[in-house]
Design an enzyme around this catalytic site. Structure first.
Site, PDB file in Angstrom:
ATOM      1  N   HIS A   1       2.785  -2.863  -3.846  1.00 40.76           N
ATOM      2  CA  HIS A   1       2.365  -4.175  -3.004  1.00 40.76           C
ATOM      3  C   HIS A   1       4.103  -5.133  -2.985  1.00 40.76           C
ATOM      4  O   HIS A   1       4.292  -5.912  -2.324  1.00 40.76           O
ATOM      5  CB  HIS A   1       1.127  -4.981  -3.671  1.00 40.76           C
ATOM      6  CG  HIS A   1       0.023  -4.528  -3.116  1.00 40.76           C
ATOM      7  ND1 HIS A   1      -1.023  -3.964  -4.055  1.00 40.76           N
ATOM      8  CD2 HIS A   1      -0.595  -3.597  -2.150  1.00 40.76           C
ATOM      9  CE1 HIS A   1      -2.270  -3.516  -3.554  1.00 40.76           C
ATOM     10  NE2 HIS A   1      -1.916  -3.819  -1.984  1.00 40.76           N
TER      11      HIS A   1
ATOM     12  N   LYS B   1     -18.127  -7.737  -0.480  1.00 40.11           N
ATOM     13  CA  LYS B   1     -17.724  -6.877  -1.628  1.00 40.11           C
ATOM     14  C   LYS B   1     -17.034  -7.115  -2.823  1.00 40.11           C
ATOM     15  O   LYS B   1     -16.064  -7.894  -2.798  1.00 40.11           O
ATOM     16  CB  LYS B   1     -16.612  -6.349  -0.809  1.00 40.11           C
ATOM     17  CG  LYS B   1     -15.997  -4.814  -0.925  1.00 40.11           C
ATOM     18  CD  LYS B   1     -15.619  -4.178   0.286  1.00 40.11           C
ATOM     19  CE  LYS B   1     -13.928  -3.373  -0.184  1.00 40.11           C
ATOM     20  NZ  LYS B   1     -12.402  -3.830   0.729  1.00 40.11           N
TER      21      LYS B   1
ATOM     22  N   ARG C   1       2.612   3.023   4.541  1.00 40.26           N
ATOM     23  CA  ARG C   1       2.615   3.946   3.831  1.00 40.26           C
ATOM     24  C   ARG C   1       2.962   5.737   4.132  1.00 40.26           C
ATOM     25  O   ARG C   1       4.247   5.721   4.523  1.00 40.26           O
ATOM     26  CB  ARG C   1       1.777   4.121   2.732  1.00 40.26           C
ATOM     27  CG  ARG C   1       2.295   3.355   1.333  1.00 40.26           C
ATOM     28  CD  ARG C   1       0.567   3.546   0.515  1.00 40.26           C
ATOM     29  NE  ARG C   1      -0.278   3.330   1.386  1.00 40.26           N
ATOM     30  CZ  ARG C   1      -2.071   3.041   0.853  1.00 40.26           C
ATOM     31  NH1 ARG C   1      -2.263   3.226  -0.653  1.00 40.26           N
ATOM     32  NH2 ARG C   1      -2.799   2.558   1.723  1.00 40.26           N
TER      33      ARG C   1
ATOM     34  N   SER D   1      -4.161   0.487  -4.914  1.00 41.64           N
ATOM     35  CA  SER D   1      -4.756   0.003  -5.900  1.00 41.64           C
ATOM     36  C   SER D   1      -6.435   1.069  -6.342  1.00 41.64           C
ATOM     37  O   SER D   1      -6.703   1.237  -7.466  1.00 41.64           O
ATOM     38  CB  SER D   1      -5.491  -1.410  -5.414  1.00 41.64           C
ATOM     39  OG  SER D   1      -4.425  -2.042  -5.682  1.00 41.64           O
TER      40      SER D   1
HETATM   41  O1  PNS Z   1      -5.939  -4.660   1.662  1.00 39.35           O
HETATM   42  P1  PNS Z   1      -6.900  -4.650   2.821  1.00 39.35           P
HETATM   43  O2  PNS Z   1      -8.485  -4.196   2.248  1.00 39.35           O
HETATM   44  O3  PNS Z   1      -6.260  -2.912   3.496  1.00 39.35           O
HETATM   45  O4  PNS Z   1      -6.760  -5.487   3.938  1.00 39.35           O
HETATM   46  C1  PNS Z   1      -7.290  -5.979   5.205  1.00 39.35           C
HETATM   47  C2  PNS Z   1      -7.435  -7.005   5.371  1.00 39.35           C
HETATM   48  C3  PNS Z   1      -7.740  -7.927   4.316  1.00 39.35           C
HETATM   49  C4  PNS Z   1      -5.744  -7.053   5.836  1.00 39.35           C
HETATM   50  C5  PNS Z   1      -8.558  -6.816   6.565  1.00 39.35           C
HETATM   51  O5  PNS Z   1      -9.691  -6.824   6.169  1.00 39.35           O
HETATM   52  C6  PNS Z   1      -8.638  -8.292   7.251  1.00 39.35           C
HETATM   53  O6  PNS Z   1      -7.439  -9.283   7.986  1.00 39.35           O
HETATM   54  N1  PNS Z   1     -10.319  -8.779   7.296  1.00 39.35           N
HETATM   55  C7  PNS Z   1      -9.896 -10.816   7.381  1.00 39.35           C
HETATM   56  C8  PNS Z   1     -11.393 -10.612   9.328  1.00 39.35           C
HETATM   57  C9  PNS Z   1     -10.454 -10.566   9.954  1.00 39.35           C
HETATM   58  O7  PNS Z   1      -9.696 -11.004  10.759  1.00 39.35           O
HETATM   59  N2  PNS Z   1     -10.402  -8.700  10.914  1.00 39.35           N
HETATM   60  C10 PNS Z   1     -10.095  -9.179  11.993  1.00 39.35           C
HETATM   61  C11 PNS Z   1      -9.279  -8.001  12.175  1.00 39.35           C
HETATM   62  S1  PNS Z   1      -9.554  -6.011  12.600  1.00 39.35           S
END
Ligand code: PNS
Length: 169
Positions: free
Chosen positions: A18, A42, A92, A130
């Protein structure tokens, strides 16, 4: 006009992968907002407040150019509220592509003004996540080269509290 990017994620906890993406994003944008998704359904290993604190401690040298925050609801709404023109996501391996592409297309459909920028992580972090770090730490593996000293310490404490690894005498 300052350029602002949002770097969203779970950051449970922040890894050196990150940090690598944040450093790359800082070479393109004036300010990077590291935004933790607050998901009440979660529960992570670390609370959102703990994650924020670990990010701040790990990125002290960039404190003038980063903001650490949390958000709920739609990411594009949060980006608009913060005046950000871009969402940064780290890539990645090819395995990341499909879900990232889907998310980027959905975000574009929801708000055409916000661009998704994919940054390729440094080769040494290709296998870092993570979840694998937490898994390895649970069994007492040495993960010191994959996370900051602050995260390393807190991960060890968490695993000791949970009874996964024995406290050193
Ligand atoms: O590190 P992660 O868990 O892969 O992050 C995922 C994240 C937080 C970027 C994604 O779940 C997100 O943007 N959630 C917010 C809800 C949203 O806007 N969803 C619409 C896009 S699919």
């Amino acid at each position: 006009m300052k350029t602002i990017a949002i770097y969203p994620g779970s950051f449970d906890p922040l890894t050196n992968g990150h940090t690598d993406i944040i450093e790359r994003a800082l070479s393109l944008f004036d300010t990077v907002i590291v935004a933790i998704l607050h998901n009440p359904n979660k529960t992570g290993l670390f609370t959102v407040e703990e994650r924020k604190e670990l990010i701040r401690q790990s990125l002290v040298e960039y404190e003038d150019r980063i903001e650490v925050d949390s958000f709920d609801g739609l990411l594009v709404d949060y980006a608009e509220k913060k005046g950000a023109k871009a969402i940064v996501r780290g890539m990645r391996a090819m395995g990341d592509f499909e879900s990232e592409f889907q998310m980027a297309m959905m975000n574009r459909r929801l708000n055409r003004e916000v661009q998704t920028v994919f940054l390729i992580t440094g080769l040494r972090w290709i296998f870092t996540s993570s979840s694998v770090i937490k898994e390895a730490a649970r069994f007492g593996a040495d993960i010191s080269g994959m996370v900051s000293p602050a995260v390393h310490l807190r991960l060890k404490e968490k695993m000791e509290q949970a009874g996964y690894i024995r406290r050193q005498p």
